[in-house]
Each structure stands twice: as C-alpha cells, then as structure tokens.
Design an enzyme around this catalytic site. Structure first.
Site, PDB file in Angstrom:
ATOM      1  N   SER A 139      44.495 -26.235  39.295  1.00 29.00           N
ATOM      2  CA  SER A 139      45.087 -24.956  39.990  1.00 29.00           C
ATOM      3  C   SER A 139      45.647 -23.722  38.980  1.00 29.00           C
ATOM      4  O   SER A 139      45.399 -23.973  37.233  1.00 29.00           O
ATOM      5  CB  SER A 139      46.466 -25.835  39.949  1.00 29.00           C
ATOM      6  OG  SER A 139      47.421 -24.544  40.609  1.00 29.00           O
ATOM      7  N   TYR A 152      54.588 -30.907  37.946  1.00 28.40           N
ATOM      8  CA  TYR A 152      53.197 -30.199  38.065  1.00 28.40           C
ATOM      9  C   TYR A 152      52.927 -29.639  37.646  1.00 28.40           C
ATOM     10  O   TYR A 152      51.149 -29.914  37.358  1.00 28.40           O
ATOM     11  CB  TYR A 152      53.856 -29.147  40.067  1.00 28.40           C
ATOM     12  CG  TYR A 152      52.596 -29.183  40.763  1.00 28.40           C
ATOM     13  CD1 TYR A 152      51.666 -29.885  41.447  1.00 28.40           C
ATOM     14  CD2 TYR A 152      51.158 -27.434  40.377  1.00 28.40           C
ATOM     15  CE1 TYR A 152      50.255 -29.641  42.038  1.00 28.40           C
ATOM     16  CE2 TYR A 152      50.877 -27.216  40.641  1.00 28.40           C
ATOM     17  CZ  TYR A 152      49.795 -28.219  41.892  1.00 28.40           C
ATOM     18  OH  TYR A 152      48.641 -27.589  42.670  1.00 28.40           O
TER      19      TYR A 152
HETATM   20  P1  NAD Z   1      47.752 -32.001  50.716  1.00 28.60           P
HETATM   21  O1  NAD Z   1      48.744 -32.565  50.716  1.00 28.60           O
HETATM   22  O2  NAD Z   1      47.095 -30.907  52.433  1.00 28.60           O
HETATM   23  O3  NAD Z   1      46.661 -32.606  50.498  1.00 28.60           O
HETATM   24  C1  NAD Z   1      46.847 -34.123  49.495  1.00 28.60           C
HETATM   25  C2  NAD Z   1      46.284 -34.814  50.061  1.00 28.60           C
HETATM   26  O4  NAD Z   1      46.473 -36.103  48.297  1.00 28.60           O
HETATM   27  C3  NAD Z   1      46.654 -35.717  50.741  1.00 28.60           C
HETATM   28  O5  NAD Z   1      45.103 -36.784  51.181  1.00 28.60           O
HETATM   29  C4  NAD Z   1      47.334 -36.492  50.859  1.00 28.60           C
HETATM   30  O6  NAD Z   1      47.356 -37.996  51.582  1.00 28.60           O
HETATM   31  C5  NAD Z   1      46.620 -37.211  49.186  1.00 28.60           C
HETATM   32  N1  NAD Z   1      48.037 -38.060  48.522  1.00 28.60           N
HETATM   33  C6  NAD Z   1      48.893 -37.497  48.469  1.00 28.60           C
HETATM   34  N2  NAD Z   1      49.566 -38.527  47.463  1.00 28.60           N
HETATM   35  C7  NAD Z   1      48.764 -39.328  47.104  1.00 28.60           C
HETATM   36  C8  NAD Z   1      48.147 -40.828  47.128  1.00 28.60           C
HETATM   37  N3  NAD Z   1      49.513 -41.650  46.147  1.00 28.60           N
HETATM   38  N4  NAD Z   1      46.961 -41.623  46.563  1.00 28.60           N
HETATM   39  C9  NAD Z   1      46.005 -41.326  47.500  1.00 28.60           C
HETATM   40  N5  NAD Z   1      46.358 -39.536  47.780  1.00 28.60           N
HETATM   41  C10 NAD Z   1      47.317 -39.361  47.919  1.00 28.60           C
HETATM   42  O7  NAD Z   1      47.276 -30.839  49.370  1.00 28.60           O
HETATM   43  P2  NAD Z   1      46.445 -30.065  49.366  1.00 28.60           P
HETATM   44  O8  NAD Z   1      47.062 -28.166  49.156  1.00 28.60           O
HETATM   45  O9  NAD Z   1      45.118 -29.862  50.129  1.00 28.60           O
HETATM   46  O10 NAD Z   1      46.788 -30.407  47.160  1.00 28.60           O
HETATM   47  C11 NAD Z   1      45.272 -30.527  47.195  1.00 28.60           C
HETATM   48  C12 NAD Z   1      44.885 -31.322  45.673  1.00 28.60           C
HETATM   49  O11 NAD Z   1      44.881 -29.336  45.722  1.00 28.60           O
HETATM   50  C13 NAD Z   1      46.143 -31.278  45.300  1.00 28.60           C
HETATM   51  O12 NAD Z   1      45.467 -31.489  43.662  1.00 28.60           O
HETATM   52  C14 NAD Z   1      47.238 -29.953  44.465  1.00 28.60           C
HETATM   53  O13 NAD Z   1      47.814 -30.089  43.581  1.00 28.60           O
HETATM   54  C15 NAD Z   1      45.744 -28.650  44.506  1.00 28.60           C
HETATM   55  N6  NAD Z   1      45.954 -27.425  45.048  1.00 28.60           N
HETATM   56  C16 NAD Z   1      46.428 -26.780  45.557  1.00 28.60           C
HETATM   57  C17 NAD Z   1      46.820 -25.951  46.409  1.00 28.60           C
HETATM   58  C18 NAD Z   1      46.929 -24.909  47.201  1.00 28.60           C
HETATM   59  O14 NAD Z   1      47.829 -23.796  47.208  1.00 28.60           O
HETATM   60  N7  NAD Z   1      47.551 -25.833  48.113  1.00 28.60           N
HETATM   61  C19 NAD Z   1      46.351 -25.020  44.776  1.00 28.60           C
HETATM   62  C20 NAD Z   1      46.209 -24.813  43.506  1.00 28.60           C
HETATM   63  C21 NAD Z   1      45.626 -26.907  43.241  1.00 28.60           C
END
Ligand code: NAD
Length: 257
Positions: A139, A152
């Site tokens: 991130s 986080y």
């Molecule tokens: P999201 O909530 O849409 O997706 C998260 C995914 O992780 C989902 O598929 C969920 O089912 C899965 N998950 C959660 N707990 C779990 C567990 N215990 N076991 C297996 N799977 C699990 O969120 P997102 O925004 O798509 O985030 C995905 C990644 O991207 C994360 O690591 C997040 O930190 C990172 N990220 C997101 C953003 C953003 O702005 N959305 C920015 C930077 C980084």
C-alpha cells in the site's frame, strides 16, 4: 503478454483488488486459483465465470489467511504455483490507545504473516519449476503513515520488508519478488472505512473522500483494480525479470509529495 501454462494463486480474491488481479492474470492466459475464507456457492460461481470468460482453468479454494497452516495448505491444495499474489487484507481504524488487541492480531496475521506462510510454501515449488513470481500487495501505507491505522501501516511496512528479503533469498534464481503499493482504490475495503473516518473527523461522506482519502492522492482520482491487475501482469512478464526487491507505486502521485 502470455502467461499460458502458468498457475497463479491470488489470496483474498473473491472481491476488490484480488478479484481484479485474478481477472487480469486470467486475461493473460494464466490458470488462476481464487481464495477467501468463505465457502459460498458464489465463490465457486465466480471461478466458473472467470474460467468461461477467459478460457482458462480457474477454481476456488477456501482457506482462512489468518491461520498459518491454512495459508500453507492453500499452496499445497493448488499443487504449487508459478505466480503467488499475496493480496488478502483487512483494515481497522482507531487511535492506538483504543485499538482493539484482537484487531491488531488479526491485521498482522492476515495482512503480513499470511504472506510469510504462503511464500514459505510456494518457493520450493517455484524452485522445482525453475521460475516464479511473488507479488505482494502492500500500500502507499507501506511507505508512508496516517493516523489511526497503526496495525495496517505496521503490517504494510512489514510486507515491503518481507518482499525485499524474499527477493534477496531468490536473487540468483529466475524468481522475483516485489510489492505493489496502491493508493486509494474504491473497493469494499475502502467503502467500509468511510463511516469510521466520517466519525473520526466529523465529516460527511463526500468530504471524507475529497479531503481525507484523496487529499494525499494528487491525481484526485481513485486507482482501479484493472490498473493493479495490469501492474501484476507486467511484474510477471519477461520485461520485469530484473525487477526484484522493489516497490511499484500505483498511487496517483501520493508518494511523490
Ligand atoms: P476487499 O475487502 O475488497 O478485499 C479483501 C479480500 O481479502 C477479500 O477477497 C476478502 O474476502 C479477503 N480476506 C479478508 N480476510 C481474509 C481471510 N482471513 N482469509 C482469506 N481472505 C480474506 O479489499 P481490497 O481493497 O480489494 O484490498 C485488497 C488488498 O489491497 C489488501 O491487502 C489491501 O490492504 C490492499 N490495498 C487496498 C487499497 C484500496 O484502496 N482498496 C489500497 C492499498 C492497498
């Protein structure tokens, strides 16, 4: 760019960025293993849709990434992989004195320790296959900090460090490891932060989006799951064979500030 013949495991891929990455890898011809902690008919339907639309093998394996043994079992149940994308992640927003200990533990387990376990299980398979790509979804918060996101930010800084170490341990092999550092991408994880952030700052939804979330994203636009997926496919390409142990920001200029 063809990834035909390669198998990719994407953790946390029934939603958001993980699903976007899985779609782009499938579009490039890779077989894809989807994962999350649920085991609903919709999870398997999603895999069937991706298989149908991209004419690749795609299946869903349930595994809770908060449990080290399940992380390792995911890789074995997949039969190993050529491409490992550590994407599963959760968030919680609270000041440090009020931060619930169980949320701290869960975030460190899912956002950081899971990548250690899956990488440990996947590397022997990649070595046998003579090729491998590990892509960790960190991130902008793996490179910078914001208040109220202690667990986080600690986990994301940790995954950047883990990526560098993995890269050094595989440096003389045709295996690379890098971290992608997205800025804000409008996914369910970000949607879920809006009410808490509204409460913390006493703002309405539009003001939180403009003045808090995108305040540090100079492009004033969210990144998309397709862009994160495309960056992942690039890191799997031959052009990226010498890119290892680094971070790639997809953050609209956030870390240039
Ligand atoms: P999201 O909530 O849409 O997706 C998260 C995914 O992780 C989902 O598929 C969920 O089912 C899965 N998950 C959660 N707990 C779990 C567990 N215990 N076991 C297996 N799977 C699990 O969120 P997102 O925004 O798509 O985030 C995905 C990644 O991207 C994360 O690591 C997040 O930190 C990172 N990220 C997101 C953003 C953003 O702005 N959305 C920015 C930077 C980084």
């Amino acid at each position: 760019m063809s990834l035909k013949g390669k198998t990719a495991v994407v953790t946390g891929s029934n939603s958001g960025i993980g699903l976007g990455i899985a779609e782009e890898l499938a579009r490039a011809g890779a077989q894809v293993i989807l994962n999350s902690y649920t085991d609903d008919p919709e999870d398997h339907d999603l895999a069937a849709r991706i298989a149908r639309e991209h004419d690749v093998n795609c299946r869903y394996i349930q595994a809770d990434m908060s449990k080290g043994d399940r992380c390792r079992a995911l890789i074995e149940e997949a039969g190993g992989c050529d491409i490992l994308v550590n994407n599963a992640g959760i968030q919680h927003v609270a000041p440090i004195p009020d931060f619930p200990v169980e949320k701290w533990d869960a975030i460190i387990a899912i956002n950081l320790s899971s990548a250690f376990h899956t990488t440990a299980a996947a590397l022997p398979h990649m070595r046998k296959r003579g090729w491998g790509r590990v892509v960790n979804i960190a991130s902008a918060h793996g490179l910078t900090a914001s208040p109220f996101k202690s667990a986080y930010i600690a986990a994301k800084h940790g995954i950047v460090g883990l990526s560098k170490t993995t890269a050094l341990e595989t440096a003389e092999e045709p295996i690379t490891c890098n971290a992608i550092c997205p800025g804000y991408v409008l996914t369910p994880l970000v949607e879920a932060q809006i009410p808490d952030t509204m409460k913390e700052y006493g703002m309405d939804r539009e003001t939180v989006i403009r003045d808090v979330m995108l305040a540090r994203q100079p492009s004033k636009d969210f990144a998309t799951v397709e862009q994160i997926g495309g960056t992942t496919v690039f890191l799997c390409s031959e052009a990226a064979a010498q890119i290892t142990g680094t971070t790639i920001s997809v953050d609209g200029g956030w870390t240039a500030l």
